[in-house]
Design an enzyme around this catalytic site. Structure first.
Site, PDB file in Angstrom:
ATOM      1  N   LYS A 191       2.887   3.095  -1.263  1.00 36.24           N
ATOM      2  CA  LYS A 191       3.544   3.348  -2.376  1.00 36.24           C
ATOM      3  C   LYS A 191       4.994   3.733  -2.033  1.00 36.24           C
ATOM      4  O   LYS A 191       6.101   3.150  -2.496  1.00 36.24           O
ATOM      5  CB  LYS A 191       2.781   4.503  -3.273  1.00 36.24           C
ATOM      6  CG  LYS A 191       1.482   3.893  -3.756  1.00 36.24           C
ATOM      7  CD  LYS A 191       0.303   4.679  -3.247  1.00 36.24           C
ATOM      8  CE  LYS A 191      -0.946   4.054  -3.680  1.00 36.24           C
ATOM      9  NZ  LYS A 191      -1.943   5.171  -3.962  1.00 36.24           N
ATOM     10  N   PHE A 232      -7.243  13.600  -6.047  1.00 32.87           N
ATOM     11  CA  PHE A 232      -6.919  12.125  -6.014  1.00 32.87           C
ATOM     12  C   PHE A 232      -8.339  11.534  -5.368  1.00 32.87           C
ATOM     13  O   PHE A 232      -8.905  12.458  -4.565  1.00 32.87           O
ATOM     14  CB  PHE A 232      -5.768  11.856  -5.243  1.00 32.87           C
ATOM     15  CG  PHE A 232      -5.704  10.200  -5.244  1.00 32.87           C
ATOM     16  CD1 PHE A 232      -5.432   9.709  -6.146  1.00 32.87           C
ATOM     17  CD2 PHE A 232      -6.074   9.473  -4.070  1.00 32.87           C
ATOM     18  CE1 PHE A 232      -5.158   8.156  -6.532  1.00 32.87           C
ATOM     19  CE2 PHE A 232      -5.922   7.973  -4.005  1.00 32.87           C
ATOM     20  CZ  PHE A 232      -5.648   7.380  -5.228  1.00 32.87           C
ATOM     21  N   THR A 233      -9.006  10.296  -5.613  1.00 36.08           N
ATOM     22  CA  THR A 233     -10.279  10.007  -5.261  1.00 36.08           C
ATOM     23  C   THR A 233     -10.259  10.127  -3.826  1.00 36.08           C
ATOM     24  O   THR A 233     -11.451  10.758  -3.558  1.00 36.08           O
ATOM     25  CB  THR A 233     -10.472   8.496  -5.755  1.00 36.08           C
ATOM     26  OG1 THR A 233      -9.238   7.909  -5.200  1.00 36.08           O
ATOM     27  CG2 THR A 233     -10.525   8.238  -7.238  1.00 36.08           C
ATOM     28  N   TYR A 240       3.818  -0.960  22.433  1.00 37.37           N
ATOM     29  CA  TYR A 240       2.855   0.129  22.383  1.00 37.37           C
ATOM     30  C   TYR A 240       3.272   1.498  22.010  1.00 37.37           C
ATOM     31  O   TYR A 240       3.007   2.207  21.348  1.00 37.37           O
ATOM     32  CB  TYR A 240       1.785  -0.305  23.236  1.00 37.37           C
ATOM     33  CG  TYR A 240       0.462   0.625  23.073  1.00 37.37           C
ATOM     34  CD1 TYR A 240      -0.583   0.090  22.175  1.00 37.37           C
ATOM     35  CD2 TYR A 240       0.299   1.814  23.563  1.00 37.37           C
ATOM     36  CE1 TYR A 240      -1.739   0.848  21.854  1.00 37.37           C
ATOM     37  CE2 TYR A 240      -0.821   2.704  23.309  1.00 37.37           C
ATOM     38  CZ  TYR A 240      -1.799   2.115  22.435  1.00 37.37           C
ATOM     39  OH  TYR A 240      -2.899   2.783  22.098  1.00 37.37           O
ATOM     40  N   ASP A 285       1.167  15.856  -1.290  1.00 34.71           N
ATOM     41  CA  ASP A 285       0.778  14.470  -1.266  1.00 34.71           C
ATOM     42  C   ASP A 285       2.149  13.817  -2.106  1.00 34.71           C
ATOM     43  O   ASP A 285       2.311  13.800  -3.165  1.00 34.71           O
ATOM     44  CB  ASP A 285      -0.261  14.079  -1.889  1.00 34.71           C
ATOM     45  CG  ASP A 285      -0.939  12.800  -2.020  1.00 34.71           C
ATOM     46  OD1 ASP A 285       0.160  12.196  -1.855  1.00 34.71           O
ATOM     47  OD2 ASP A 285      -1.968  12.674  -2.491  1.00 34.71           O
ATOM     48  N   PHE A 296     -16.552   2.972  -7.697  1.00 43.50           N
ATOM     49  CA  PHE A 296     -15.633   2.303  -8.339  1.00 43.50           C
ATOM     50  C   PHE A 296     -15.144   1.085  -7.639  1.00 43.50           C
ATOM     51  O   PHE A 296     -14.667  -0.112  -7.990  1.00 43.50           O
ATOM     52  CB  PHE A 296     -14.597   2.863  -9.179  1.00 43.50           C
ATOM     53  CG  PHE A 296     -13.651   3.673  -7.900  1.00 43.50           C
ATOM     54  CD1 PHE A 296     -13.836   4.910  -7.379  1.00 43.50           C
ATOM     55  CD2 PHE A 296     -12.520   3.049  -7.645  1.00 43.50           C
ATOM     56  CE1 PHE A 296     -13.160   5.563  -6.870  1.00 43.50           C
ATOM     57  CE2 PHE A 296     -11.712   3.554  -6.795  1.00 43.50           C
ATOM     58  CZ  PHE A 296     -12.102   4.890  -6.027  1.00 43.50           C
ATOM     59  N   ARG A 336      -9.899   4.331 -14.609  1.00 43.76           N
ATOM     60  CA  ARG A 336      -9.635   5.669 -14.066  1.00 43.76           C
ATOM     61  C   ARG A 336     -10.161   6.656 -15.060  1.00 43.76           C
ATOM     62  O   ARG A 336      -9.734   7.109 -15.696  1.00 43.76           O
ATOM     63  CB  ARG A 336      -8.168   6.074 -14.047  1.00 43.76           C
ATOM     64  CG  ARG A 336      -7.145   4.973 -13.043  1.00 43.76           C
ATOM     65  CD  ARG A 336      -7.326   5.616 -11.591  1.00 43.76           C
ATOM     66  NE  ARG A 336      -8.666   5.316 -10.699  1.00 43.76           N
ATOM     67  CZ  ARG A 336      -8.690   5.206  -9.640  1.00 43.76           C
ATOM     68  NH1 ARG A 336      -7.603   5.317  -8.903  1.00 43.76           N
ATOM     69  NH2 ARG A 336      -9.707   5.040  -8.900  1.00 43.76           N
TER      70      ARG A 336
HETATM   71  C1  LIG Z   1      -2.698   5.729  -2.858  1.00 45.61           C
HETATM   72  C2  LIG Z   1      -2.773   7.270  -3.123  1.00 45.61           C
HETATM   73  C3  LIG Z   1      -3.231   7.999  -1.897  1.00 45.61           C
HETATM   74  C4  LIG Z   1      -4.068   7.310  -0.668  1.00 45.61           C
HETATM   75  O1  LIG Z   1      -3.190   6.197  -0.036  1.00 45.61           O
HETATM   76  P1  LIG Z   1      -3.784   4.918   0.486  1.00 45.61           P
HETATM   77  O2  LIG Z   1      -2.422   4.323   1.372  1.00 45.61           O
HETATM   78  O3  LIG Z   1      -4.230   4.127  -0.501  1.00 45.61           O
HETATM   79  O4  LIG Z   1      -4.842   5.384   1.537  1.00 45.61           O
HETATM   80  C5  LIG Z   1      -3.098   9.402  -1.701  1.00 45.61           C
HETATM   81  N1  LIG Z   1      -2.699  10.032  -2.574  1.00 45.61           N
HETATM   82  C6  LIG Z   1      -2.152   9.400  -3.993  1.00 45.61           C
HETATM   83  C7  LIG Z   1      -1.591  10.182  -4.896  1.00 45.61           C
HETATM   84  C8  LIG Z   1      -2.150   8.118  -3.806  1.00 45.61           C
HETATM   85  O5  LIG Z   1      -1.673   7.665  -5.013  1.00 45.61           O
END
Ligand SMILES: *Cc1c(COP(=O)(O)O)cnc(C)c1O
Length: 480
Positions: free
Chosen positions: A264, A130-131, A78, A221, A453, A387
């Site tokens: 990613k 970004f969303t 932990y 980001d 969405f 998108r």
């Molecule tokens: C996917 C993504 C996020 C959010 O990440 P999650 O791990 O899905 O919460 C933030 N910014 C960008 C540019 C992304 O592609």
């Protein structure tokens, strides 16, 4: 790309496949039923009904043998896990930033940063939203202002870095709003919503200089950084012979905060926040145990953290990070040859089909990209992602916020698909393009208020899916 004797340039995979997953291609009649059941929303399809899943690269990238092997050595505790310290040291080395704070995924970082920095009415200025980033900023009462270069919103261009911030607009925004009204400046690598378009190092340097002079935090980001690193290497002449790690270290030196989704970047799951600002580190540190988990796991499993450490190291290898952009380019070029409108130049993440031009006959409020994504599943069993306008939140007065770009994204999870599968996608899209007049619009049946969405349900305007299915059967005979 490798040159064949025939003169053709072919994307040669620099890996071999040692584990596979069986996929199924349902008959078109069955596909028509499944998309209806899913409310014409590709997010609501079940994976077992999909032949090629091009929804996203999030958490579905192929992992390497070394990533899997590392998972067996995860130190499960932990607090004070060795696994955590290994991850921290990889990240410190990669970006040269002092502090790392783990979080369970990218949007968790966005949540924490928004809580820390966003005050009601403050403005977060960014190359593009970004969303989930915008959703967290607006949930805290903040506003979002975009300062992408004008060309970033042109579907077709030959500009190598369409994700760049307009530095003139940045200076203008700072002068107009004043330092205190701006919560932070956010720069997104490989701008997700406008076609995976990269930002250049030159642009990062300029943005950093402006932000430092104004005393405003610059947040990066880095979720889509791996494709962006490839583009810096091949499109920015200064970096042609520079090691990838020197690129990531320079990025680290320019930013106040870097956050990322390891679903990613690093081809694993999880995420985290890096900073060299000690004061900010202390403030963020207070929130991690509250929202994510103890400081040495932050909501992640130790196995995922091990895989992330290896995946991050591997994202410094050009033969690994070039695979997605090269496959995107191949699919885009196949489609361009057939006259199908796609975002150019090809970016990272996926091939982005311009649904507004593909379905010229549809109105913006009939969700052309949503309709095209449904039609593509019907025609091919391929799942893409809308998108466009459907991915936007409505204006406060309830009217539709028409998206700048109306795209269907066909994402390439890293090292997952083969060239014949790519050709199949191009073939079925070509058929669809020849029959594009048959694609009708969609309307909401059930519309959620936030991030609609993800789980909103729609229905076709008219019976176009049925007619399209019959045309498919007529043209392809008893082939799937
Ligand atoms: C996917 C993504 C996020 C959010 O990440 P999650 O791990 O899905 O919460 C933030 N910014 C960008 C540019 C992304 O592609």
């Amino acid at each position: 790309m490798i040159k064949f004797h025939s003169g053709e340039n072919v994307p040669l995979e620099m890996h071999k496949v040692r584990m596979v997953q069986r996929v199924y291609l349902l008959p078109v009649e069955e596909r028509a039923r499944r998309i209806e059941t899913a409310g014409y929303n590709t997010f609501l399809l079940q994976n077992k009904d999909i032949f090629l899943d091009m929804l996203t690269d999030s958490g579905v990238n192929a992992m390497s043998e070394n990533q899997y092997a590392s998972m067996l050595q995860a130190d499960d505790s932990y607090a004070g896990s060795e696994t955590y310290y290994r991850l921290e040291s990889v990240l410190n080395d990669m970006f040269g930033m002092e502090h790392f704070l783990p979080a369970h995924q990218g949007r968790a970082c966005e949540h924490i940063l928004a809580k820390l920095l966003v005050k009601p009415e403050s403005v977060a200025v960014m190359n593009y939203h970004f969303t989930t980033a915008s959703a967290h900023i607006t949930a805290m009462g903040g506003l979002v202002e975009e300062i992408i270069i004008d060309e970033g919103l042109h579907i077709n261009s030959d500009l190598p870095f369409k994700g760049n911030m307009d530095i003139g607009k940045l200076k203008e925004a700072i002068a107009r709003l004043g330092k205190d009204k701006i919560s932070f400046i956010r720069m997104e690598a490989g701008t997700n919503l406008i076609g995976g378009q990269p930002v250049s190092m030159e642009n990062m340097r300029q943005a950093s200089e402006v932000c430092r002079e104004a005393g405003i935090p610059l947040i990066f980001d880095a979720s889509l950084l791996s494709d962006n690193l490839y583009f810096i290497k091949v499109r920015e002449p200064e970096f042609k012979d520079v090691d990838v790690i020197d690129i990531t270290r320079e990025i680290g030196s320019l930013m106040d905060v870097i956050y990322f989704s390891a679903r990613k970047l690093g081809a694993a799951r999880g995420g985290g926040i890096l900073t060299s600002n000690h004061e900010m580190f202390l403030q963020i540190r207070e929130m991690i145990p509250l929202y994510e988990g103890f400081l040495t796991y932050g909501g992640m499993s130790v196995r995922e953290m091990e895989a992330m450490s290896i995946g991050l190291r591997e994202s410094l290898d050009m033969d690994i990070i070039n695979q997605t952009p090269i496959f995107v380019e191949v699919l885009c070029n196949e489609l361009i040859k057939k006259g199908i409108p796609v975002v150019t130049p090809p970016g990272g993440l996926g091939c982005h089909v311009d649904a507004r031009a593909f379905c010229k006959h549809l109105e913006a409020d009939q969700y052309p990209a949503g309709a095209l994504a449904s039609a593509l599943y019907l025609a091919a069993g391929v799942r893409g992602m809308e998108r466009g306008t459907l991915s936007e939140q409505r204006n406060p007065d309830g009217s539709e916020a028409v998206a700048n770009m109306e795209l269907v994204r066909l994402a390439f999870p890293k090292r997952v698909f083969t060239l014949s599968q790519v050709k199949y996608v191009a073939d079925r899209l070509t058929w669809l393009y020849e029959n594009r007049e048959m694609i009708g619009g969609l309307e909401f049946e059930d519309e959620p208020k936030v991030l609609r969405f993800f789980f909103g349900r729609l229905k076709p305007i008219g019976n176009w899916p049925e007619l399209l299915m019959k045309k498919f059967r007529k043209d392809f005979g008893d082939s799937l």
